[in-house]
Every structure is written in structure tokens, then in C-alpha cells.
Design a protein around this motif. Sequence first.
Motif, PDB file in Angstrom:
ATOM      1  N   VAL A   1      32.346  16.105  43.559  1.00  0.00           N
ATOM      2  CA  VAL A   1      32.151  17.507  43.925  1.00  0.00           C
ATOM      3  C   VAL A   1      33.030  18.344  43.005  1.00  0.00           C
ATOM      4  O   VAL A   1      33.912  17.805  42.326  1.00  0.00           O
ATOM      5  N   PRO A   2      32.842  19.639  42.942  1.00  0.00           N
ATOM      6  CA  PRO A   2      33.702  20.468  42.092  1.00  0.00           C
ATOM      7  C   PRO A   2      35.184  20.288  42.419  1.00  0.00           C
ATOM      8  O   PRO A   2      35.575  20.194  43.578  1.00  0.00           O
ATOM      9  N   ARG A   3      35.989  20.186  41.364  1.00  0.00           N
ATOM     10  CA  ARG A   3      37.457  20.075  41.423  1.00  0.00           C
ATOM     11  C   ARG A   3      37.933  18.729  41.976  1.00  0.00           C
ATOM     12  O   ARG A   3      39.069  18.587  42.389  1.00  0.00           O
ATOM     13  N   ALA A   4      37.076  17.721  41.956  1.00  0.00           N
ATOM     14  CA  ALA A   4      37.467  16.376  42.383  1.00  0.00           C
ATOM     15  C   ALA A   4      37.712  15.501  41.160  1.00  0.00           C
ATOM     16  O   ALA A   4      37.216  15.768  40.064  1.00  0.00           O
ATOM     17  N   GLU A   5      38.491  14.423  41.350  1.00  0.00           N
ATOM     18  CA  GLU A   5      38.831  13.515  40.253  1.00  0.00           C
ATOM     19  C   GLU A   5      37.580  12.881  39.643  1.00  0.00           C
ATOM     20  O   GLU A   5      36.651  12.498  40.352  1.00  0.00           O
ATOM     21  N   SER A   6      37.597  12.758  38.328  1.00  0.00           N
ATOM     22  CA  SER A   6      36.476  12.115  37.632  1.00  0.00           C
ATOM     23  C   SER A   6      36.370  10.645  38.018  1.00  0.00           C
ATOM     24  O   SER A   6      37.377   9.964  38.213  1.00  0.00           O
ATOM     25  N   HIS A   7      35.151  10.166  38.098  1.00  0.00           N
ATOM     26  CA  HIS A   7      34.886   8.791  38.503  1.00  0.00           C
ATOM     27  C   HIS A   7      33.602   8.348  37.815  1.00  0.00           C
ATOM     28  O   HIS A   7      32.599   9.078  37.813  1.00  0.00           O
ATOM     29  N   ALA A   8      33.611   7.151  37.244  1.00  0.00           N
ATOM     30  CA  ALA A   8      32.496   6.709  36.411  1.00  0.00           C
ATOM     31  C   ALA A   8      31.176   6.612  37.165  1.00  0.00           C
ATOM     32  O   ALA A   8      30.114   6.871  36.597  1.00  0.00           O
ATOM     33  N   ALA A   9      31.206   6.240  38.436  1.00  0.00           N
ATOM     34  CA  ALA A   9      29.952   6.137  39.183  1.00  0.00           C
ATOM     35  C   ALA A   9      29.313   7.508  39.346  1.00  0.00           C
ATOM     36  O   ALA A   9      28.080   7.648  39.293  1.00  0.00           O
ATOM     37  N   TYR A  10      30.137   8.533  39.536  1.00  0.00           N
ATOM     38  CA  TYR A  10      29.603   9.884  39.647  1.00  0.00           C
ATOM     39  C   TYR A  10      29.173  10.422  38.290  1.00  0.00           C
ATOM     40  O   TYR A  10      28.283  11.278  38.206  1.00  0.00           O
ATOM     41  N   VAL A  11      29.795   9.920  37.229  1.00  0.00           N
ATOM     42  CA  VAL A  11      29.330  10.284  35.884  1.00  0.00           C
ATOM     43  C   VAL A  11      27.893   9.816  35.701  1.00  0.00           C
ATOM     44  O   VAL A  11      27.044  10.544  35.180  1.00  0.00           O
ATOM     45  N   PHE A  12      27.617   8.575  36.107  1.00  0.00           N
ATOM     46  CA  PHE A  12      26.235   8.087  36.041  1.00  0.00           C
ATOM     47  C   PHE A  12      25.296   9.055  36.733  1.00  0.00           C
ATOM     48  O   PHE A  12      24.264   9.455  36.177  1.00  0.00           O
ATOM     49  N   CYS A  13      25.637   9.434  37.962  1.00  0.00           N
ATOM     50  CA  CYS A  13      24.754  10.309  38.738  1.00  0.00           C
ATOM     51  C   CYS A  13      24.572  11.661  38.057  1.00  0.00           C
ATOM     52  O   CYS A  13      23.444  12.178  37.979  1.00  0.00           O
TER      53      CYS A  13
ATOM     54  N   ARG B   1      37.203   3.492  29.502  1.00  0.00           N
ATOM     55  CA  ARG B   1      37.172   2.701  30.736  1.00  0.00           C
ATOM     56  C   ARG B   1      37.073   1.198  30.448  1.00  0.00           C
ATOM     57  O   ARG B   1      37.211   0.389  31.360  1.00  0.00           O
ATOM     58  N   GLN B   2      36.823   0.801  29.207  1.00  0.00           N
ATOM     59  CA  GLN B   2      36.751  -0.629  28.901  1.00  0.00           C
ATOM     60  C   GLN B   2      38.159  -1.201  28.817  1.00  0.00           C
ATOM     61  O   GLN B   2      39.007  -0.691  28.094  1.00  0.00           O
TER      62      GLN B   2
ATOM     63  N   ARG C   1      38.025   4.397  36.922  1.00  0.00           N
ATOM     64  CA  ARG C   1      39.012   5.454  36.705  1.00  0.00           C
ATOM     65  C   ARG C   1      40.190   4.844  35.960  1.00  0.00           C
ATOM     66  O   ARG C   1      40.385   3.622  35.997  1.00  0.00           O
ATOM     67  N   PRO C   2      41.013   5.663  35.328  1.00  0.00           N
ATOM     68  CA  PRO C   2      42.181   5.119  34.619  1.00  0.00           C
ATOM     69  C   PRO C   2      43.081   4.317  35.540  1.00  0.00           C
ATOM     70  O   PRO C   2      43.281   4.654  36.714  1.00  0.00           O
ATOM     71  N   GLU C   3      43.604   3.225  35.001  1.00  0.00           N
ATOM     72  CA  GLU C   3      44.586   2.361  35.688  1.00  0.00           C
ATOM     73  C   GLU C   3      43.996   1.563  36.846  1.00  0.00           C
ATOM     74  O   GLU C   3      44.740   1.012  37.653  1.00  0.00           O
ATOM     75  N   LYS C   4      42.693   1.480  36.942  1.00  0.00           N
ATOM     76  CA  LYS C   4      42.065   0.685  37.986  1.00  0.00           C
ATOM     77  C   LYS C   4      41.583  -0.650  37.409  1.00  0.00           C
ATOM     78  O   LYS C   4      41.458  -0.816  36.198  1.00  0.00           O
ATOM     79  N   ALA C   5      41.321  -1.607  38.304  1.00  0.00           N
ATOM     80  CA  ALA C   5      40.848  -2.929  37.871  1.00  0.00           C
ATOM     81  C   ALA C   5      39.398  -2.846  37.401  1.00  0.00           C
ATOM     82  O   ALA C   5      38.622  -2.019  37.888  1.00  0.00           O
ATOM     83  N   PRO C   6      39.008  -3.698  36.466  1.00  0.00           N
ATOM     84  CA  PRO C   6      37.609  -3.716  36.023  1.00  0.00           C
ATOM     85  C   PRO C   6      36.706  -4.275  37.113  1.00  0.00           C
ATOM     86  O   PRO C   6      37.132  -5.064  37.952  1.00  0.00           O
TER      87      PRO C   6
ATOM     88  N   HIS D   1      27.000   2.326  21.372  1.00  0.00           N
ATOM     89  CA  HIS D   1      27.526   1.570  20.237  1.00  0.00           C
ATOM     90  C   HIS D   1      29.030   1.762  20.066  1.00  0.00           C
ATOM     91  O   HIS D   1      29.634   1.146  19.198  1.00  0.00           O
ATOM     92  N   TRP D   2      29.629   2.582  20.890  1.00  0.00           N
ATOM     93  CA  TRP D   2      31.073   2.816  20.807  1.00  0.00           C
ATOM     94  C   TRP D   2      31.888   1.755  21.539  1.00  0.00           C
ATOM     95  O   TRP D   2      33.117   1.744  21.444  1.00  0.00           O
ATOM     96  N   ILE D   3      31.268   0.900  22.327  1.00  0.00           N
ATOM     97  CA  ILE D   3      32.022  -0.083  23.107  1.00  0.00           C
ATOM     98  C   ILE D   3      31.835  -1.479  22.522  1.00  0.00           C
ATOM     99  O   ILE D   3      30.994  -1.704  21.657  1.00  0.00           O
ATOM    100  N   ASP D   4      32.637  -2.419  23.027  1.00  0.00           N
ATOM    101  CA  ASP D   4      32.533  -3.818  22.607  1.00  0.00           C
ATOM    102  C   ASP D   4      31.571  -4.531  23.549  1.00  0.00           C
ATOM    103  O   ASP D   4      31.945  -4.961  24.647  1.00  0.00           O
ATOM    104  N   MET D   5      30.328  -4.637  23.129  1.00  0.00           N
ATOM    105  CA  MET D   5      29.293  -5.246  23.968  1.00  0.00           C
ATOM    106  C   MET D   5      29.535  -6.726  24.216  1.00  0.00           C
ATOM    107  O   MET D   5      29.243  -7.242  25.298  1.00  0.00           O
TER     108      MET D   5
END
Length: 340
Positions: free
Chosen positions: A189-201, A227-228, A237-242, A261-265
Motif C-alpha cells: 500500500v502507499p508508504r509501506a516497505e517495498s517487498h518483492a512479491a508486491y513488486v510482482f503484483c 535480492r539475489q 526484502r534486504p537482509e532476509k533469507a532466500p 539478464h542482469w542476474i545469475d541464472m
Amino acid sequence: MAGYPERSKADAPKRAVEELREKHNHYLRHLDDDKESLEYMMTEHLRMGGVYWAVSAMSLLRQLDDEQRRDDIIEWILRCRDPKTSGGFGPNVGHDADLVATHYALLVLCMFDALERLPHRGGVVAFIAGLQQADGSFASDAWGEVDVRFAYCALSSLTILDALDQIDVDACVDWILRCMNYEGSFGPVPRAESHAAYVFCAVQALALVDALEAVDVDRLGWWLCERQTPSGGFNGRPEKAPDVCYSWWILSALVTLDRAHWIDMEKLADFIALAQDQEDGGIADRPGDVPDVFHTFFGLAGLSLMRKADLAPIHCVYALPLEVVHRMHLPVILSMYERG
């Protein structure tokens, strides 16, 4: 093509999946054998999601061939329709309708080529459109929880139903962009911490309505690439487990942004392969943990996107097998999915 990497010559993850293909198949086919187990009863409220993850995983493995099971699942989905609404579906029979369960129901019906079984398409459209709020966002259900997941579910569902004209798309886009943070990423939601799952959405919702030009692709792509972890897996999110599930959430967003192509596949594929259960099949959240259907689907989906195993291609926006998108003549969204 940069957005959709070619098959790599490094085939260790591919071999690992092939060696366990039958075990994965067996694991998925027998998920609901023990309906008296605590696990089965405790996940009653997740059943529609579980069906989608299992059916999608079977489809990626090209094992969706049980006609009786298909018919049983379709009948069960139709019984999950909430009669208190115009056409929404609940996560299980007798449960209240919500937007996520309705989206899952539509996706499974698409895979089974059974969308025509919907008793009243207009009622489903009305249910979804009725959840749009005055600020453009979407609530999940009648109780009003709002976040970017529901915007994606609404836009995806209405694209499948060819009914985007029934909502205020511009207002929805404006609300999603309010969820963008200083690093170019997105929170729920607005002003909430970034999170990769919500980035997908957020990314896929914007892609569905051709609004990605509002995103700083390089800035967001870099945040996702960060995030890799050294293990090869992504964290949310930063500092979290994969976690294996981000192999889908992040990689699919990167494919849409043309930055995969920016990540190590190779390392990512190895991380997923190591999370497989060698004895019983299925994929866990990370190597050494117990497998579940959620991570099994997302692990296979990530490998499919990377073409690291002999799996059916998956569409990174719809999270549907590409064959289904083409069969239904859905908008392909990205030029990489256009037929030659």
C-alpha cells in the motif's frame, strides 16, 4: 532475446528435475489423499490457491491428463461460488467470496478450457468491479482489506473476461503508482516497505494495462537484482533469507522489465534444484526444508522461465502456461510471446 534467456549449456538443474519428474508428479497427485490430517484441515481456507498451484505445476510438468480429476475439480470450483454475491468465488465450499480466490478459480478454469462453465460471467465481472474503491484500489472482499495484490488479481481477471471497461483503469494505475517507493520498488500500500512479491503484483498489473512507462525500469530492475543472495536464491526484502517462491515473483517481474539478464541464472537454478525433495518429490522453500505445493509450483515456474528444465513455457504476466494464453487468444502483453 534479453528478456527471455536462451537455454544454457549448463544442464545440471535440468538433469536434477528430470531425475525427479515422476516423484514430483506423484507428490502432486497425492496431495489430498489424507483428508483427515491436521495439515489438510488447517489449510481449508487456502484450498482454491492449493488447487491452482497443484494444477499449474502439473501443467508445467505436462502431466495434466486425468480427465476424471479435471471434471471433479471443475465441479468443486463451481460449488465454491458464493451465492451471497453476484458471482464471486470463495477459497472453499461454503466460504465467503474474495478476489484472490475468484482469480485462482478463473485461472484453473482457463487451464482446463472450461471458462464457458461459468454460470454467469457478468456476475463475476460485477463482483470484481464492485470491489474497486473510490481511490482506485481494490479490496479483497466485503470487509475491505486493500493492497496491490488485489489490483493485480482484478486486472488479470478482467483481462481474461474481456471486461476491463467495467472499472476505472486510470484510477487503479494511479493508486498502484502511489505504492512506489524511493528506490523505484513497490510496497503493498502507499508508504509501506517495498517487498518483492508486491513488486510482482504492481509490475504485472501495470503491464496488463500498458502502463509500465511510469516505472523507472533500471532502478527497479537493480533493486530486484540485489535480492539475489550468495546462495543463488532471492530474498523478498534486504537482509532476509532466500526463498524459492521469489524465483517466480522476482524473475517474472525482471522478464517483464526486460532485465532478467542482469542476474545469475545458473546459481538461481541450482538453488531451486537443491530445494527438491530427493525421496518424495516436491520443492521446499529452501534446501533442507519440507516441500509444499506452493513452493513446488513457484520453483517449477522459475525453472520454466529460465528454460532450465523440460517444462512447458509459462507466461510471466498471467502465471498461466503459454499454450493456454494462446489457445484463449488473450492479449500476449509482451512481444516476446507473440507467435511467429
